[in-house]
Write a protein that holds these residues in place. Sequence first.
Motif, PDB file in Angstrom:
ATOM      1  N   THR A  90      -4.326   2.380  11.180  1.00  0.00           N
ATOM      2  CA  THR A  90      -3.407   3.517  11.081  1.00  0.00           C
ATOM      3  C   THR A  90      -2.529   3.447   9.840  1.00  0.00           C
ATOM      4  OG1 THR A  90      -1.782   2.294  12.406  1.00  0.00           O
ATOM      5  CG2 THR A  90      -3.288   3.765  13.601  1.00  0.00           C
ATOM      6  N   ASP A  91      -2.795   2.506   8.950  1.00  0.00           N
ATOM      7  CA  ASP A  91      -1.896   2.257   7.828  1.00  0.00           C
ATOM      8  C   ASP A  91      -2.588   2.529   6.498  1.00  0.00           C
ATOM      9  OD1 ASP A  91      -0.003   1.302   6.016  1.00  0.00           O
ATOM     10  OD2 ASP A  91       0.624  -0.314   7.348  1.00  0.00           O
ATOM     11  N   ALA A  92      -2.543   3.778   6.049  1.00  0.00           N
ATOM     12  CA  ALA A  92      -3.190   4.161   4.798  1.00  0.00           C
ATOM     13  C   ALA A  92      -2.493   3.570   3.586  1.00  0.00           C
ATOM     14  CB  ALA A  92      -3.235   5.680   4.681  1.00  0.00           C
ATOM     15  N   GLU A  93      -1.217   3.226   3.715  1.00  0.00           N
ATOM     16  CA  GLU A  93      -0.471   2.692   2.578  1.00  0.00           C
ATOM     17  C   GLU A  93      -0.829   1.240   2.304  1.00  0.00           C
ATOM     18  OE1 GLU A  93       4.161   1.942   1.137  1.00  0.00           O
ATOM     19  OE2 GLU A  93       3.739   3.263   2.845  1.00  0.00           O
ATOM     20  N   ARG A  94      -0.824   0.405   3.334  1.00  0.00           N
ATOM     21  CA  ARG A  94      -1.097  -1.020   3.133  1.00  0.00           C
ATOM     22  C   ARG A  94      -2.587  -1.360   3.226  1.00  0.00           C
ATOM     23  NH1 ARG A  94       2.691  -4.338   7.100  1.00  0.00           N
ATOM     24  NH2 ARG A  94       1.824  -2.813   8.592  1.00  0.00           N
ATOM     25  N   GLU A  95      -3.347  -0.524   3.961  1.00  0.00           N
ATOM     26  CA  GLU A  95      -4.784  -0.776   4.091  1.00  0.00           C
ATOM     27  C   GLU A  95      -5.501   0.564   4.134  1.00  0.00           C
ATOM     28  OE1 GLU A  95      -8.404  -2.569   6.530  1.00  0.00           O
ATOM     29  OE2 GLU A  95      -7.069  -0.952   7.132  1.00  0.00           O
TER      30      GLU A  95
END
Length: 345
Positions: free
Chosen positions: A300-305
Motif C-alpha cells: 500500500t506504500d507507493a512512496e517507499r515501495e
Amino acid sequence: MSPSFFSGLSRRTLLAALVMLPAFPGTLVPISASAQTVTTDSPLPSWNDGAAKQAILNFVAAVTREGSPDFVPPAERIATFDNDGTLWVEQPGSTQLTFALDRVKALAPLHPEWKDKQPFKAVLENDMATLAKTGEQGLAELVLASHAGMTTEEFEKIVIDWLATARHPRFKRPYTELAYQPMIELLAYLHSNGFKTFIVSGGGIEFMRPWTERVYGVPPEQIVGSSIKTKFQMRDGRPELFRLAEMNFIDDKAGKPVGINEYIGRRPIAAFGNSDGDLEMLQWTTMAGGLRFGLIVHHTDAEREYAYDRTSPFGHLDKALDAAVFNKWTVVDMKTDWKRVFVFE
C-alpha cells in the motif's frame, strides 16, 4: 518493463520457464549484517505498534508458552514464507524474470540472427508489448535458446555473479538489498522462539538457494521452490549433476501445499504470503486444528515501495485478500504497519 508483457503470459508458464534460465558473471556484493539480525531488545523494531504486530506477538507467545492450551512443541513450530513480494521486492516484475531477459541480452553477441528474429528481437529492443504477443511459445523459445547444459555448481555461480551486478530499475541497488527489513526481523524473531522457517516460493529453487541464507538467514535445505529435472553423470572422471530443460515441479498456488508436504513433511502452523499464489498455502496452514496463523503483506506504500493488489499482473492479490476476512488472517498494511521497508532507509 511493461505490465502488458506479464498480462500476456500465464503465471504458470513464467514459472515453468524461469527455473531453467542462467545469466552472466560478476562479483557478489555482501549485504549489511544489520539486515540479518535484530539489534534491539524490542521485538520487531521496524514494525509500528498496531494490530498486525500485536497479532504476531500474541500468536508466538501462545504457542511457545509451556502450560498454555495452545502450546506447540518446537519440532512442530513450522513457518512458511513466500519470497517474491513477501520477503523482497517483486515490482515492476519478478527478479528472476529480469534475470532471464538479461541472459538473452548477454548471449546476443553469439547469435547475430536474433536481432531480426522474434521473440529475441523484442527482448533486445526492450519491446515488452511485442514480447507479450509471442505468448507461451515465444517464452518457450527464449528458454530453449538461452538454456545450455550446465552443472548445478556452475548455475549457482552464475546466479551469485548476476546478483552482484544487477540493479533494480527504480532503487538502483542490488536486488539482495531490497529485502524487507520488517520481514527479516520476523524471520529472526520466529527463529529465536524455536520456529523452523522455510521459504516456499514459485521461483526457482536453485535460483534462491545461493543467497537466501546470507540475506534472510534461511539455509538452502529450507528452500522449497519450482525446479527442473537434473541428471547425474560422470564428466572427465568427476560426478556431476546437470540441469535439463525439462520441468520437474511448479511450486505455485495448489502446488505449494504439495511442495510443503513433499519437502517438509509437516503442516505449518504459520504461513506468510502476499498474493493469490499463496492462497492455498495459507488455507493448508490455517484451516486445521489448533491455533494457526496466516498473514498477508498488502502493498500500500507507493512512496517507499509500490502500491498494488487486485489488478497487478505480478503479486496479484484478489481472492486471498477477500479470504483473509473470512479466515481471520492478519493483513499487513505496508504504509501504516512498517516503520521502514528496507534496511537502507
